[in-house]
Design an enzyme around this catalytic site. Structure first.
Site, PDB file in Angstrom:
ATOM      1  N   GLU A   1       2.952   0.289   3.199  1.00 52.35           N
ATOM      2  CA  GLU A   1       2.524  -0.738   4.142  1.00 52.35           C
ATOM      3  C   GLU A   1       2.521  -2.090   3.429  1.00 52.35           C
ATOM      4  O   GLU A   1       1.951  -2.216   2.345  1.00 52.35           O
ATOM      5  CB  GLU A   1       1.109  -0.439   4.658  1.00 52.35           C
TER       6      GLU A   1
ATOM      7  N   ASN B   1      -4.554   4.269   7.342  1.00 52.92           N
ATOM      8  CA  ASN B   1      -5.944   4.684   7.115  1.00 52.92           C
ATOM      9  C   ASN B   1      -6.834   4.433   8.323  1.00 52.92           C
ATOM     10  O   ASN B   1      -7.801   5.157   8.541  1.00 52.92           O
ATOM     11  CB  ASN B   1      -6.518   4.001   5.868  1.00 52.92           C
TER      12      ASN B   1
ATOM     13  N   HIS C   1       0.822  -1.214   0.000  1.00 55.37           N
ATOM     14  CA  HIS C   1       0.000   0.000   0.000  1.00 55.37           C
ATOM     15  C   HIS C   1       0.856   1.266   0.000  1.00 55.37           C
ATOM     16  O   HIS C   1       1.506   1.589   1.000  1.00 55.37           O
ATOM     17  CB  HIS C   1      -0.935  -0.032   1.228  1.00 55.37           C
TER      18      HIS C   1
END
Ligand code: 3HC
Length: 283
Positions: A152, A190, A140
């Site tokens: 990530e 997030n 990510h």
């Protein structure tokens, strides 16, 4: 594993950024888009971002030309058959991603690692569309990809250690720092960031402070590079809403429920920078 060729599915905001950093790091890159106009837009985005890096003195003009020459565009996913490592960065929708992964599983040799740039969807659910769950994981990136240092790595319960190690080596070869997170909604960034952005939208919606004061408060009071409403526009209000919806569905916690204002702005097509209007207006 010797990785030379990277396949990237999707050349939107994230896919184009990933293509750019891969090409700048010396990889041969093939990007797949749905059709020729989308491909032209995606490659145009790469070109524009590299031109900006040249303008800022971050990239030599000759290196830009060499990096651009390493990128090939296609509308056929079969053209990824010779890729050594694949990153998917298509629209954040599970059936769409599962279709891409089923196609990739048919196209790519069985040893190839298939990764997804999803920001909120379960890696296991995406991997289940393939017969190589041990070689599928989340990788990510953050927007803007050329600038943001973090990636990530998100293994599912099926992912093998060697796939994680290969993905880590790949990420580090791009000059990025990898952190490891479990396959849970939002991973690390997030999970924390979207909760904060939703709260900022509620503060604005409830009239507790003005748009400009909310953003100035977090920029000047917490040293954030952007205030939360400007950052929401930058990420895309549709993206934030879709992440919030996944969180709310999985955790059932009120703090993850999309604020009515966010839902209405998305319905109205006010998605932030990409549509020219969000909390702010853009030319
Ligand atoms: N290539 C290389 N470097 C570049 C570049 C490019 N294409 N574009 C800009 N840069 C460099 C600039 O040279 C500058 O470097 P310097 O600080 O060493 O001079 C730096 O990046 C900042 O660029 P700018 O001066 O053009 O722009 P700003 O200073 O206004 O910063 C910003 C813009 C980087 C977007 C900054 O506001 C920022 O960091 N905002 C927060 C971004 C953020 O939080 N992103 C994460 C979003 S969440 C996410 O992506 C997850 C998803 O799943 C939702």
């Amino acid at each position: 594993m010797d990785i030379k060729k990277i396949g990237i599915v999707g050349c939107g905001q994230m896919g184009s950024g990933i293509a750019e950093v891969c090409a700048k790091a010396g990889y041969e890159v093939t990007v797949v888009e749905l059709d020729d106009p989308a491909l032209a837009r995606g490659l145009g985005r790469v070109q524009k971002s590299m031109a900006k890096a040249v303008e800022k003195g971050k990239l030599a003009p000759a290196d830009m030309e060499a990096a651009l020459a390493r990128i090939t565009g296609t509308v056929r996913i079969e053209d990824l058959a010779d890729s050594d490592f694949v990153v998917e960065a298509v629209y954040e929708d599970l059936p769409t991603k599962q279709k891409v992964f089923a196609d990739l599983d048919r196209t790519c040799p069985p040893e190839v690692i298939l990764t997804t740039n999803t920001s909120s969807i379960s890696i296991a659910a995406i991997a289940s569309a393939t017969k190589r769950g041990d070689k599928v994981l989340g990788v990510h990136f953050f927007n803007p990809v050329p600038v943001m240092k973090l990636v990530e790595l998100v293994p599912s319960l099926m992912t093998g250690e060697s796939a994680i190690a290969t993905a880590r080596g790949f990420v580090e070869s791009l000059g990025k720092t990898a952190v490891l997170a479990k396959d849970s909604p939002g991973f690390i960034v997030n999970r924390l960031l979207v909760a904060y952005l939703l709260d900022a939208i509620r503060v604005y919606e409830q009239g507790l402070a003005s748009r400009d004061d909310i953003d100035a408060a977090m920029q000047l009071g917490a040293n954030h590079p952007m205030g939360p409403l400007a950052l929401s526009d930058f990420i895309g209000l549709d993206v934030i809403k879709s992440v919030a919806d996944v969180f709310f569905q999985e955790y059932g916690e009120a703090r993850f429920k999309s604020p009515p204002l966010l839902t209405r702005m998305v319905t109205a097509g006010q998605l932030g920078r990409k549509t020219g209007k969000g909390f702010y207006d853009y030319k």
